[in-house]
Design an enzyme around this catalytic site. Structure first.
Site, mmCIF file in Angstrom:
data_model
loop_
_atom_site.group_PDB
_atom_site.id
_atom_site.type_symbol
_atom_site.label_atom_id
_atom_site.label_comp_id
_atom_site.label_asym_id
_atom_site.label_seq_id
_atom_site.Cartn_x
_atom_site.Cartn_y
_atom_site.Cartn_z
ATOM 1 N N TYR A 150 74.805 50.305 61.917
ATOM 2 C CA TYR A 150 73.639 49.693 61.248
ATOM 3 C C TYR A 150 73.732 48.173 61.361
ATOM 4 C CZ TYR A 150 70.604 48.200 57.379
ATOM 5 O OH TYR A 150 69.650 47.581 56.624
ATOM 6 N N LYS A 154 71.269 45.447 63.557
ATOM 7 C CA LYS A 154 70.535 44.356 62.902
ATOM 8 C C LYS A 154 71.067 42.983 63.348
ATOM 9 C CE LYS A 154 67.718 46.638 60.023
ATOM 10 N NZ LYS A 154 66.249 46.513 60.032
HETATM 11 P P1 NAP Z 1 62.877 53.205 53.411
HETATM 12 O O1 NAP Z 1 62.568 53.240 51.955
HETATM 13 O O2 NAP Z 1 63.920 54.132 53.939
HETATM 14 O O3 NAP Z 1 61.539 53.382 54.271
HETATM 15 C C1 NAP Z 1 61.662 53.347 55.670
HETATM 16 C C2 NAP Z 1 60.335 53.051 56.306
HETATM 17 O O4 NAP Z 1 60.552 53.057 57.736
HETATM 18 C C3 NAP Z 1 59.307 54.117 55.985
HETATM 19 O O5 NAP Z 1 58.026 53.529 55.942
HETATM 20 C C4 NAP Z 1 59.422 55.047 57.192
HETATM 21 O O6 NAP Z 1 58.194 55.664 57.500
HETATM 22 C C5 NAP Z 1 59.769 54.084 58.320
HETATM 23 N N1 NAP Z 1 60.493 54.798 59.360
HETATM 24 C C6 NAP Z 1 61.722 55.393 59.259
HETATM 25 N N2 NAP Z 1 62.038 55.972 60.420
HETATM 26 C C7 NAP Z 1 60.987 55.777 61.262
HETATM 27 C C8 NAP Z 1 60.713 56.153 62.601
HETATM 28 N N3 NAP Z 1 61.561 56.875 63.337
HETATM 29 N N4 NAP Z 1 59.538 55.772 63.142
HETATM 30 C C9 NAP Z 1 58.667 55.063 62.417
HETATM 31 N N5 NAP Z 1 58.849 54.673 61.155
HETATM 32 C C10 NAP Z 1 60.003 55.038 60.589
HETATM 33 O O7 NAP Z 1 63.302 51.754 53.883
HETATM 34 P P2 NAP Z 1 63.602 50.410 53.061
HETATM 35 O O8 NAP Z 1 64.800 50.629 52.230
HETATM 36 O O9 NAP Z 1 62.351 49.881 52.464
HETATM 37 O O10 NAP Z 1 64.040 49.460 54.272
HETATM 38 C C11 NAP Z 1 63.089 48.749 55.044
HETATM 39 C C12 NAP Z 1 63.823 47.800 55.967
HETATM 40 O O11 NAP Z 1 64.640 46.919 55.194
HETATM 41 C C13 NAP Z 1 64.778 48.497 56.955
HETATM 42 O O12 NAP Z 1 64.722 47.858 58.198
HETATM 43 C C14 NAP Z 1 66.145 48.321 56.314
HETATM 44 O O13 NAP Z 1 67.179 48.318 57.254
HETATM 45 C C15 NAP Z 1 65.970 46.962 55.656
HETATM 46 N N6 NAP Z 1 66.870 46.750 54.513
HETATM 47 C C16 NAP Z 1 66.802 47.544 53.403
HETATM 48 C C17 NAP Z 1 67.667 47.313 52.345
HETATM 49 C C18 NAP Z 1 67.637 48.151 51.082
HETATM 50 O O14 NAP Z 1 68.570 48.037 50.267
HETATM 51 N N7 NAP Z 1 66.608 48.966 50.864
HETATM 52 C C19 NAP Z 1 68.618 46.276 52.415
HETATM 53 C C20 NAP Z 1 68.684 45.510 53.571
HETATM 54 C C21 NAP Z 1 67.792 45.745 54.603
HETATM 55 P P3 NAP Z 1 57.886 57.223 57.166
HETATM 56 O O15 NAP Z 1 58.568 57.526 55.865
HETATM 57 O O16 NAP Z 1 56.402 57.268 57.113
HETATM 58 O O17 NAP Z 1 58.467 57.968 58.290
#
Ligand code: NAP
Length: 244
Positions: A150, A154
């Site tokens: 991961y 990134k």
């Molecule tokens: P999340 O709640 O897991 O939601 C993931 C999103 O990405 C959903 O809209 C999902 O769409 C979409 N997605 C997943 N796999 C996909 C695929 N194969 N094709 C197209 N769309 C896909 O994510 P999140 O926690 O909000 O994270 C969003 C971003 O922030 C990510 O890049 C993550 O690495 C980054 N981030 C998150 C955190 C954290 O703590 N949450 C911290 C640091 C960075 P569907 O559900 O419609 O498939």
């Protein structure tokens, strides 16, 4: 409104950080292309935006597939703001990482943003303006056992952020990244509470973020309010703790 007349594509806007970004961009006047795989949740986000007078439409695509990424770029049309947010995070030690999961991290977190920038940045250059915000993670800058693939996927995105900023700076297109710390989303809701608490304890604020707090920083970098900022990775992570 600051973003009136502009079109924004937000990948992964059906949940979590992407959803919050889509809603805030629409509040600032942008027409938002809401992307995801889940059509029902996608249409809910569109309805939420329209209910407050905003404009949005949903495009479904699986960004782990090159042909879907290219179709999304085609269907999104002329995009002024690109938010590369969709991502996957599976925490496994190297010995437990499968070939399939390796490819998924690279395809979704690194290759899809690459293909979208390659497809959409030329139009931004033609129109003389554009802004790209890549969603990275604090884990790209901190060596943590268990998040190797991961973090690496990134870290590559952060390097590309700097390269794209240099490539497009004199053509009116800015490229930045936001590196969130632990944030409450459907993705992290799947983690066990103890792991999440442990991660929260690594922040100076000792709490996880709400997605709207991360979205504020993303929208700032997407808008002209950050007109002299390009090539940065902005940490939105509650403050990093020093040793001791
Ligand atoms: P999340 O709640 O897991 O939601 C993931 C999103 O990405 C959903 O809209 C999902 O769409 C979409 N997605 C997943 N796999 C996909 C695929 N194969 N094709 C197209 N769309 C896909 O994510 P999140 O926690 O909000 O994270 C969003 C971003 O922030 C990510 O890049 C993550 O690495 C980054 N981030 C998150 C955190 C954290 O703590 N949450 C911290 C640091 C960075 P569907 O559900 O419609 O498939």
């Amino acid at each position: 409104m600051a973003l009136s007349g502009l079109t924004a594509l937000v990948t992964g806007a059906t949940a979590g950080i992407g959803r919050a970004v889509a809603v805030q961009l629409a509040q600032e006047g942008a027409e938002v292309v809401v992307h995801g795989r889940d059509a029902q949740r996608g249409l809910e986000v569109v309805a939420e935006i329209e209910a407050t007078g905003g404009a949005a439409r949903f495009v479904q695509a699986d960004l782990s597939k090159t042909e879907d990424v290219l179709r999304l770029a085609e269907e999104a049309g002329a995009v002024d703001i690109l938010i590369n947010n969709a991502g996957v995070y599976k925490f496994l030690p190297t010995s437990g990482m499968t070939d399939e999961l390796f490819d998924l991290h690279m395809d979704l977190n690194t290759k899809a943003p690459y293909l979208l920038v390659r497809s959409l940045a030329p139009g931004m250059v033609e129109r003389g303006h554009g802004s790209v915000v890549n969603i990275s993670t604090l884990a790209a800058a901190v060596a943590t056992t268990g998040t190797g693939m991961y973090s690496a996927s990134k870290a590559a995105l952060e390097q590309l952020t700097e390269v794209w900023a240099a490539e497009y700076a004199d053509k009116g297109v800015r490229v930045n990244a936001v590196a969130p710390g632990p944030t409450r989303t459907p993705g992290t809701d799947e983690m066990d509470a103890a792991t999440l608490r442990k991660i929260a304890e690594t922040t100076a604020m000792r709490r996880i973020a709400e997605p709207e707090e991360v979205a504020e920083a993303v929208v700032f970098l997407a808008s002209r309010r950050s007109s002299y900022i390009t090539g940065v990775v902005l940490e939105v992570a509650g403050g990093r703790l020093s040793i001791g």
